[in-house]
Design a protein around this motif. Structure first.
Motif, PDB file in Angstrom:
ATOM      1  N   SER A 206       0.832  -1.209   0.000  1.00 47.08           N
ATOM      2  CA  SER A 206       0.000   0.000   0.000  1.00 47.08           C
ATOM      3  C   SER A 206       0.863   1.255   0.000  1.00 47.08           C
ATOM      4  O   SER A 206       0.522   2.255  -0.637  1.00 47.08           O
ATOM      5  N   VAL A 207       2.000   1.202   0.697  1.00 47.02           N
ATOM      6  CA  VAL A 207       2.921   2.343   0.698  1.00 47.02           C
ATOM      7  C   VAL A 207       3.496   2.546  -0.701  1.00 47.02           C
ATOM      8  O   VAL A 207       3.607   3.678  -1.194  1.00 47.02           O
ATOM      9  N   ALA A 208       3.857   1.447  -1.379  1.00 50.29           N
ATOM     10  CA  ALA A 208       4.393   1.538  -2.735  1.00 50.29           C
ATOM     11  C   ALA A 208       3.351   2.090  -3.700  1.00 50.29           C
ATOM     12  O   ALA A 208       3.678   2.868  -4.599  1.00 50.29           O
ATOM     13  N   TYR A 209       2.082   1.706  -3.509  1.00 47.55           N
ATOM     14  CA  TYR A 209       1.031   2.203  -4.394  1.00 47.55           C
ATOM     15  C   TYR A 209       0.844   3.715  -4.231  1.00 47.55           C
ATOM     16  O   TYR A 209       0.699   4.443  -5.214  1.00 47.55           O
ATOM     17  N   GLY A 213       2.276   4.484  -7.379  1.00 47.55           N
ATOM     18  CA  GLY A 213       1.155   4.029  -8.181  1.00 47.55           C
ATOM     19  C   GLY A 213       1.299   2.591  -8.622  1.00 47.55           C
ATOM     20  O   GLY A 213       0.568   2.122  -9.494  1.00 47.55           O
ATOM     21  N   ASP A 214       2.243   1.854  -8.018  1.00 44.71           N
ATOM     22  CA  ASP A 214       2.505   0.470  -8.397  1.00 44.71           C
ATOM     23  C   ASP A 214       2.847  -0.332  -7.139  1.00 44.71           C
ATOM     24  O   ASP A 214       3.949  -0.218  -6.605  1.00 44.71           O
ATOM     25  N   PRO A 215       1.915  -1.158  -6.631  1.00 44.48           N
ATOM     26  CA  PRO A 215       2.177  -1.919  -5.408  1.00 44.48           C
ATOM     27  C   PRO A 215       3.290  -2.943  -5.558  1.00 44.48           C
ATOM     28  O   PRO A 215       3.872  -3.396  -4.570  1.00 44.48           O
ATOM     29  N   ALA A 216       3.626  -3.304  -6.810  1.00 46.96           N
ATOM     30  CA  ALA A 216       4.669  -4.310  -7.036  1.00 46.96           C
ATOM     31  C   ALA A 216       6.062  -3.802  -6.665  1.00 46.96           C
ATOM     32  O   ALA A 216       6.999  -4.590  -6.571  1.00 46.96           O
ATOM     33  N   LEU A 217       6.198  -2.497  -6.450  1.00 45.86           N
ATOM     34  CA  LEU A 217       7.504  -1.929  -6.101  1.00 45.86           C
ATOM     35  C   LEU A 217       7.775  -1.970  -4.596  1.00 45.86           C
ATOM     36  O   LEU A 217       8.687  -1.308  -4.107  1.00 45.86           O
ATOM     37  N   LEU A 244      11.386   7.750  -7.555  1.00 46.62           N
ATOM     38  CA  LEU A 244      11.023   6.887  -8.677  1.00 46.62           C
ATOM     39  C   LEU A 244      12.119   6.854  -9.729  1.00 46.62           C
ATOM     40  O   LEU A 244      12.417   5.804 -10.297  1.00 46.62           O
ATOM     41  N   GLU A 245      12.780   8.013  -9.994  1.00 50.08           N
ATOM     42  CA  GLU A 245      13.837   8.024 -11.001  1.00 50.08           C
ATOM     43  C   GLU A 245      15.040   7.188 -10.576  1.00 50.08           C
ATOM     44  O   GLU A 245      15.765   6.654 -11.400  1.00 50.08           O
ATOM     45  N   GLU A 246      15.236   7.048  -9.274  1.00 46.62           N
ATOM     46  CA  GLU A 246      16.327   6.199  -8.789  1.00 46.62           C
ATOM     47  C   GLU A 246      16.012   4.733  -9.074  1.00 46.62           C
ATOM     48  O   GLU A 246      16.890   3.965  -9.499  1.00 46.62           O
ATOM     49  N   LEU A 247      14.751   4.326  -8.872  1.00 49.22           N
ATOM     50  CA  LEU A 247      14.364   2.955  -9.162  1.00 49.22           C
ATOM     51  C   LEU A 247      14.440   2.669 -10.645  1.00 49.22           C
ATOM     52  O   LEU A 247      14.882   1.600 -11.063  1.00 49.22           O
TER      53      LEU A 247
END
Length: 253
Positions: A206-209, A213-217, A244-247
């Protein structure tokens, strides 16, 4: 001209995942230097060197160069002219102790620090020997991209057989590029980061979402915070959220 700044922490004890923000674990993140040299984004991760105990203080220094032209018959010297600046330097101490196990883990930790002072194997194969890029991370604090310009290790305790079991290391990080300005350890960071405070009902997914915007992260958040059990998040825990740009940079390698 030197401008040193020392940051002193409220406490320097060891820490673990899920601990309060004041006990976030510090570590040095190692990255492969950019292929072909230059100061572009670093390459693949080479792992981390974890602090056994968080540092008590950080010393940051910046040197500026100025030139004064002599003025004949003048009572005062001429105005200074800026001629350039040296890279920022961050100096910190790392304390290692193995008196509980009496093994060689202190020696291995020191050897890992020393290995940062030589070119990586991949850069040597590419005929452009470069040291690993190093980024100091501590909670929401992220240093500029740097390389290890010096390591001094002082062994202070030994086993009866002569194996060092306690060491104090002084590590100096020197800025890779002088383009990033500011006398702040966060200046020149690869990417901005955020911090999320866990509330009841939160999960890493839920924190990733909410963050991306993507729970898979959720695994990236777990890795950044060294979460051992993602099913047990304590309310009040502060989670470091990588940008996000780091990922994207990691997945694009």
């Amino acid at each position: 001209m030197t401008s040193p700044i020392t940051f002193t922490a409220a406490g320097g004890g060891s820490s673990s995942a899920g601990a309060p923000a004041s006990l976030q674990p510090a570590y040095l993140e190692l990255r492969e230097p950019p292929a072909g040299g230059g100061t572009a984004n670093p390459g693949a991760s080479l792992g981390k060197i974890k602090f056994q105990f968080n540092p008590k203080e950080l010393s940051l220094a910046k040197n500026a160069k100025w030139k004064r032209e002599a003025q004949r018959n003048a009572k005062k010297s001429g105005p200074p002219e800026f001629t350039g600046s040296d890279p920022s330097k961050l100096t910190l101490e790392m304390f290692f102790d193995a008196t509980d196990t009496m093994d060689d883990k202190v020696v291995k930790a020191v050897e890992q620090l020393f290995s940062c002072c030589v070119p990586t194997e991949k850069s040597r194969q590419g005929k452009k020997g470069s040291p690993p890029w190093v980024i100091f991370q501590w909670g929401g604090l992220t240093s500029f991209p740097a390389y290890v310009s010096g390591v001094t290790a002082k062994y202070t305790l030994f086993t009866p057989s002569g194996t060092p079991v306690r060491a104090l290391c002084t590590v100096t990080l020197e800025e890779i590029s002088g383009e990033q300005g500011g006398q702040n350890p966060t200046s020149g960071a690869l990417a901005a980061r955020d911090v999320h405070v866990v509330v009841a009902g939160d999960t890493l997914a839920s924190v990733a979402y909410r963050a991306y915007g993507d729970p898979a992260l959720w695994r990236e958040i777990a890795d950044a915070n060294e979460v051992v059990d993602p099913m047990r998040l304590r309310p009040g825990t502060r989670l470091l959220i990588p940008a996000l740009e780091e990922l994207e940079g990691r997945h694009g390698q």
